[in-house]
Each structure stands twice: as structure tokens, then as C-alpha cells.
Design a protein around this motif. Structure first.
Motif, PDB file in Angstrom:
ATOM      1  N   LEU A 149     -21.781  20.548 -38.891  1.00 61.53           N
ATOM      2  CA  LEU A 149     -21.119  19.248 -38.759  1.00 61.53           C
ATOM      3  C   LEU A 149     -20.325  18.902 -40.012  1.00 61.53           C
ATOM      4  N   ARG A 150     -20.826  19.280 -41.180  1.00 62.09           N
ATOM      5  CA  ARG A 150     -20.074  19.034 -42.417  1.00 62.09           C
ATOM      6  C   ARG A 150     -18.789  19.852 -42.446  1.00 62.09           C
ATOM      7  N   LEU A 151     -18.860  21.100 -42.006  1.00 57.92           N
ATOM      8  CA  LEU A 151     -17.656  21.939 -41.961  1.00 57.92           C
ATOM      9  C   LEU A 151     -16.629  21.376 -40.984  1.00 57.92           C
ATOM     10  N   ILE A 152     -17.101  20.913 -39.841  1.00 47.65           N
ATOM     11  CA  ILE A 152     -16.180  20.341 -38.845  1.00 47.65           C
ATOM     12  C   ILE A 152     -15.539  19.066 -39.391  1.00 47.65           C
ATOM     13  N   ALA A 153     -16.336  18.277 -40.113  1.00 47.47           N
ATOM     14  CA  ALA A 153     -15.780  17.047 -40.687  1.00 47.47           C
ATOM     15  C   ALA A 153     -14.743  17.349 -41.751  1.00 47.47           C
ATOM     16  N   ASP A 154     -14.916  18.449 -42.492  1.00 47.82           N
ATOM     17  CA  ASP A 154     -13.959  18.823 -43.545  1.00 47.82           C
ATOM     18  C   ASP A 154     -12.743  19.563 -42.996  1.00 47.82           C
ATOM     19  N   ALA A 155     -12.823  19.993 -41.741  1.00 44.63           N
ATOM     20  CA  ALA A 155     -11.719  20.790 -41.185  1.00 44.63           C
ATOM     21  C   ALA A 155     -10.433  19.991 -41.105  1.00 44.63           C
ATOM     22  N   GLY A 156     -10.539  18.690 -40.870  1.00 44.69           N
ATOM     23  CA  GLY A 156      -9.409  17.766 -40.899  1.00 44.69           C
ATOM     24  C   GLY A 156      -8.120  18.286 -40.307  1.00 44.69           C
ATOM     25  N   PRO A 157      -7.214  18.837 -41.132  1.00 47.69           N
ATOM     26  CA  PRO A 157      -5.879  19.231 -40.644  1.00 47.69           C
ATOM     27  C   PRO A 157      -5.908  20.304 -39.563  1.00 47.69           C
ATOM     28  N   ILE A 158      -6.897  21.168 -39.567  1.00 48.75           N
ATOM     29  CA  ILE A 158      -6.921  22.250 -38.577  1.00 48.75           C
ATOM     30  C   ILE A 158      -7.871  21.928 -37.418  1.00 48.75           C
ATOM     31  N   LEU A 159      -8.369  20.703 -37.397  1.00 52.74           N
ATOM     32  CA  LEU A 159      -9.327  20.356 -36.350  1.00 52.74           C
ATOM     33  C   LEU A 159      -8.742  20.498 -34.947  1.00 52.74           C
ATOM     34  N   PRO A 160      -7.466  20.150 -34.702  1.00 55.99           N
ATOM     35  CA  PRO A 160      -6.920  20.355 -33.352  1.00 55.99           C
ATOM     36  C   PRO A 160      -6.889  21.821 -32.921  1.00 55.99           C
ATOM     37  N   ARG A 161      -6.861  22.729 -33.882  1.00 56.97           N
ATOM     38  CA  ARG A 161      -6.842  24.156 -33.555  1.00 56.97           C
ATOM     39  C   ARG A 161      -8.234  24.764 -33.476  1.00 56.97           C
ATOM     40  N   LEU A 162      -9.232  24.019 -33.916  1.00 53.14           N
ATOM     41  CA  LEU A 162     -10.594  24.558 -33.991  1.00 53.14           C
ATOM     42  C   LEU A 162     -11.213  24.632 -32.597  1.00 53.14           C
ATOM     43  N   ASP A 197     -22.057  28.111 -50.174  1.00 56.06           N
ATOM     44  CA  ASP A 197     -21.004  27.109 -50.392  1.00 56.06           C
ATOM     45  C   ASP A 197     -19.793  27.355 -49.497  1.00 56.06           C
ATOM     46  N   PRO A 198     -19.968  27.326 -48.182  1.00 55.21           N
ATOM     47  CA  PRO A 198     -18.811  27.541 -47.297  1.00 55.21           C
ATOM     48  C   PRO A 198     -17.807  26.388 -47.354  1.00 55.21           C
ATOM     49  N   GLN A 199     -18.241  25.197 -47.719  1.00 48.56           N
ATOM     50  CA  GLN A 199     -17.323  24.065 -47.765  1.00 48.56           C
ATOM     51  C   GLN A 199     -16.276  24.246 -48.866  1.00 48.56           C
ATOM     52  N   ALA A 200     -16.711  24.794 -50.017  1.00 47.13           N
ATOM     53  CA  ALA A 200     -15.747  25.049 -51.089  1.00 47.13           C
ATOM     54  C   ALA A 200     -14.704  26.074 -50.644  1.00 47.13           C
ATOM     55  N   ALA A 201     -15.123  27.105 -49.919  1.00 46.73           N
ATOM     56  CA  ALA A 201     -14.177  28.098 -49.416  1.00 46.73           C
ATOM     57  C   ALA A 201     -13.215  27.469 -48.420  1.00 46.73           C
TER      58      ALA A 201
END
Length: 313
Positions: free
Chosen positions: A214-227, A254-258
Motif C-alpha cells: 500500500l505504501r508503494l502504491i501510494a508513492d506511485a503517484g504519476p504512474i498510478l494510471p499505468r499501474l 528499501d523499495p520505496q527509495a528505489a
């Protein structure tokens, strides 16, 4: 010193003389207690003896009498029957009867399940309802996070239910499960279209890493429509699956930093708009891009043309 003894002579008819002590008139009783009386008085002054006599003995007599009276089987059965009759009359008084079950905070499906779990048919005496056992039964429902039961005045059993809120979908070989933010199962879905607004995760052990997903999805932001979703790889790390069969491989640590670095590169160089199949960020020091076949062919053609130009010079 012992009292002196005096002898009184009787001169009438030769009657023998009588012996008496000084201080006591002839014919009176000696006030001093006897040895037995003295011992009994001392024994009576003992606290244990007094308690045994005043309390223990009456209790023993009463218990003995009850034991003899209850020794008859008929008397015992009659006594038990009378006690049960009195108890039932008290328990089934109108003020102790429950006639309605009121459920707050639950959806239609959960409400039907809670009503089906009620151990007794209403109306019923409140003494016949084991609220703790009923609460534990309701809490075992996957969709229920918490529940409290209380009997309100007027014979109303009120169930205040806190339902789990679906936050993500988990696709398994057996079907699709709705999970809450902690990864706890909420319900089963027949089709993905039933909850199109929820993100999707797949892979063995994905339910145990729902907060991170859920944290990764929340950080996806600009690419969320493509996710399209997240795939758990080896129960250790995530792959972000995009449209056009593109994939971003994130590291275990630390996948969020990547992901933030990838988004920064995308903002600066429009990275995700390129024709690639995989962006591999598992090694943050050596990120790689795997191009698609058409892009790879075009890249090779450009290299070949560049070499020919250099050779002709």
C-alpha cells in the motif's frame, strides 16, 4: 498460714464435738471450688473451646440434621424441582426477556451471518444468552474487526460491529480475496470487476506484505494510471506491473527509495515512456533497462549505422 481449727464441745447428751475453721461459721458450705469445677472453668475460658461450643456444635447439629433429611432420595428430588421452578420463574420474568436483536455498523451480508449465529431463538431469557461466547463467534467472521454486545432496556440485544474495510485485492489460484490494510481477509470475490477501484497484488505471501504494498502504491503517484498491480517475488520483494507488458523490479530492501529514484528519472528523462520491458532496480548501484524486441532492433541498427559512418571516415 492455715486457719486454726477449733473444737466445739457439746455438753448435751454426749454429742461428739464438731470441728470448724476460724472465719467460717459452723454449718456453712466451703466457697472454694472443687478440683473438677476449677478445671472445667479453666477449660471454658479457652478461646478454642468457647468457639467450638458456641459455633461449631450448633453448626454440626444443623449439618447433621440436613444430612439426615437430605439422605432421602425423594426429598432431594423434590427440593431440586422446587429450586428449578423458582429459578425459571425468576429468569423468565418480563424484565429479563430479550425479544429483539439490533445490529449497528454491519452490512447486509454480515448482519445476516450474525443473526444466523444467534445461539437461541428470540424471545429468550437474558440468562440463557452467553454473551461472551456469542461475541467470540461473531469475531471469527473475517469481515468483523471488533464487536461489542450489550442488552439495552426494553429487551433489546444490541451488537455494535466494526467491519474490516477492504483495501486491496489478492489474486490466488483459488480466486480473489479482499484484504484490509493489515492483510487480514475480508471476503472472496468472484470477479475482479466487482471491486475495480481496489489495487491488485499477486504472488505467494503477498498478503503478509500488504502494508508495504500500500505504501508503494501510494508513492506511485504519476504512474498510478499505468499501474496494473504488484507481484510478490519469492516472498521477498515486489515487481510493479505496468501496462504494455512493462515491469519495474524493485529491491528487497528499501523499495520505496528505489521507486522514488525511478520517478525522479522519469521526470528528468521521461524514462517510463521508452520502449522497454523491464527496469531492473534490484541493485541500486547498477540499474539496468531491458528493451523490447523492436526497440532492441532499432538500437542495433543505429549502432551498425554509426559504425559504418566511422569506418567510412
Amino acid at each position: 498460714m492455715r486457719n486454726p481449727v477449733y473444737v466445739a464441745a457439746d455438753h448435751r447428751g454426749g454429742v461428739p464435738a464438731r470441728v470448724y475453721q476460724r472465719g467460717r461459721r459452723p454449718g456453712t458450705r466451703d466457697p472454694a471450688p472443687s478440683r473438677l469445677s476449677f478445671r472445667l472453668q479453666r477449660l471454658w475460658l479457652t478461646p478454642a473451646v468457647r468457639a467450638l461450643t458456641r459455633i461449631g456444635l450448633p453448626v454440626f447439629v444443623v449439618v447433621l440434621g440436613l444430612g439426615i433429611w437430605l439422605g432421602d432420595q425423594g426429598r432431594r428430588a423434590d427440593l431440586i424441582s422446587r429450586v428449578q421452578d423458582v429459578r425459571e420463574k425468576i429468569e423468565h420474568r418480563p424484565e429479563f426477556m430479550v425479544s429483539l436483536l439490533k445490529i449497528e455498523g454491519a452490512g447486509p451480508e454480515v448482519s445476516r451471518a450474525i443473526r444466523a449465529m444467534l445461539p437461541t431463538q428470540l424471545p429468550a431469557s437474558s440468562f440463557d444468552l452467553d454473551l461472551d461466547a456469542y461475541r467470540d463467534t461473531i469475531a471469527r467472521l473475517d469481515a468483523v474487526a471488533d464487536v461489542s454486545l450489550v442488552i439495552r432496556p426494553g429487551g433489546v440485544l444490541e451488537a455494535d460491529v466494526t467491519q474490516r474495510v477492504p483495501a486491496i485485492l489478492w489474486r490466488k489460484p483459488q480466486g480473489i480475496e479482499m484484504l484490509d490494510t493489515t492483510g487480514h481477509r475480508v471476503a472472496t470475490l468472484l470477479t475482479r470487476e466487482a471491486r475495480p477501484g481496489l489495487p491488485l497484488i499477486v504472488g505467494q505471501g503477498a498478503d503478509k506484505a500488504v502494508p508495504e504494498a500500500l505504501r508503494l502504491i501510494a508513492d506511485a503517484g504519476p504512474i498510478l494510471p499505468r499501474l496494473r498491480g504488484l507481484e510478490r517475488m519469492g516472498e521477498r520483494r515486489w515487481d510493479m506491473v505496468l501496462d504494455h507488458d512493462q515491469r519495474i523490479m524493485l529491491p528487497e530492501i528499501d523499495p520505496q527509495a528505489a521507486l522514488d529514484r525511478i520517478l525522479a528519472l522519469n521526470t528528468a528523462e521521461d524514462l517510463l515512456a521508452r520502449d522497454f520491458t523491464v527496469i531492473d532496480f534490484r541493485n541500486k548501484d547498477r540499474p539496468t533497462i531491458r528493451l523490447s524486441e523492436p526497440a532492441l532492433s532499432a538500437f542495433r541498427q543505429v549502432q551498425s549505422d554509426s559504425l559504418k559512418v566511422r569506418a567510412s571516415q
